[in-house]
Design a protein around this motif. Sequence first.
Motif, PDB file in Angstrom:
ATOM      1  N   PRO A  37      -8.705   8.554 -33.329  1.00 44.96           N
ATOM      2  CA  PRO A  37      -8.543   8.220 -31.835  1.00 44.96           C
ATOM      3  C   PRO A  37      -7.618   8.608 -30.946  1.00 44.96           C
ATOM      4  N   PRO A  38      -8.209   8.317 -29.486  1.00 44.90           N
ATOM      5  CA  PRO A  38      -9.246   7.843 -29.106  1.00 44.90           C
ATOM      6  C   PRO A  38     -10.082   8.580 -28.835  1.00 44.90           C
ATOM      7  N   GLY A  49     -16.056   6.598 -29.027  1.00 47.89           N
ATOM      8  CA  GLY A  49     -14.601   7.250 -28.420  1.00 47.89           C
ATOM      9  C   GLY A  49     -14.508   7.631 -27.396  1.00 47.89           C
ATOM     10  N   PHE A  50     -13.892   8.317 -26.739  1.00 42.29           N
ATOM     11  CA  PHE A  50     -14.230   9.622 -25.151  1.00 42.29           C
ATOM     12  C   PHE A  50     -15.098  10.480 -25.455  1.00 42.29           C
ATOM     13  N   ASN A 184      -1.596   7.619 -29.120  1.00 39.44           N
ATOM     14  CA  ASN A 184      -2.758   6.530 -29.818  1.00 39.44           C
ATOM     15  C   ASN A 184      -2.006   5.577 -31.171  1.00 39.44           C
ATOM     16  N   TYR A 237     -12.155   8.877 -18.676  1.00 40.12           N
ATOM     17  CA  TYR A 237     -10.939   9.171 -18.722  1.00 40.12           C
ATOM     18  C   TYR A 237      -9.839   8.235 -18.869  1.00 40.12           C
ATOM     19  N   LYS A 239     -10.732   4.329 -18.613  1.00 39.55           N
ATOM     20  CA  LYS A 239     -11.122   4.036 -19.568  1.00 39.55           C
ATOM     21  C   LYS A 239     -10.024   3.911 -21.012  1.00 39.55           C
ATOM     22  N   TYR A 240      -9.886   5.781 -21.799  1.00 39.12           N
ATOM     23  CA  TYR A 240      -9.450   5.512 -22.938  1.00 39.12           C
ATOM     24  C   TYR A 240      -7.817   6.077 -22.561  1.00 39.12           C
TER      25      TYR A 240
END
Length: 251
Positions: A37-38, A49-50, A184, A237, A239-240
């Motif tokens: 993750p992520p 996930g990305f 993360n 990008y 978003k994560y």
Amino acid sequence: MVAGCGNSGGGKTAGNTAGGGAGTAQEIKVAADTTFPPFEMEENGKVTGFDIELINAIAAKENLKVNMQTMDFQGLIPALQTGTIDVAVAGITITPKRAEMVNFSKPYYHSGLSILVKKDSTIKGLADLKGKTVAVKLGTTADLMMSKDKSVKVKRFNNIDDAYNELQNGGAQAVIFDNPVNQNYINTGHNNVKVVGGLLTGEDYGIAVSKKDPELLKKINDGLDKLIASGEYKQLYTKYFKSDESGLIKK
């Protein structure tokens, strides 16, 4: 040995995404590691996930249909070589040795290894690991790097969560892994640990493709270029990774 991240499971189907455009979509078998993750993870039984959203977005641009499955990280490159899968997404670090075995897309994320320790640790950098026990994920670039240092005891785990647990339980004094995943881990409720010493390496992640299909590699690169040019890549990008643009590919 494979890339710079982790994985779990084996052969679990996660669903399909049909690409847009005219004509019948080309189906591609894509495998992902869900313990990174992520970039890849499993939430409520769904692989997300990305990396997952990125390959699906590329597929939509290039009239490809994604047949997604999960696979242990160490099995990804062998599966590409045997033709069991066509594509692997797993935060895979592009290295010359791996590039002899598989093709890589253009980089889609800048990364590097970092050291994660307890907040009360006296470790400040790589030099302080002498005589210490370090937890890594088996087969990753961290494992490859630390295997060369005979002054450090290395504990290897198939799952990065197990490496983090070893740190929390006192069985290791540090974890070395990809910095975005370490960050993360900190940001998801583990405020008793910290990253020290800055990045140990500079690495680029690429989408791995079978050498038997150079046309597919071209489509993936073309799709990635389109996403970057349209701004969709940056939206995904953000978003994560929010405001941290250290890994962002800019054109």
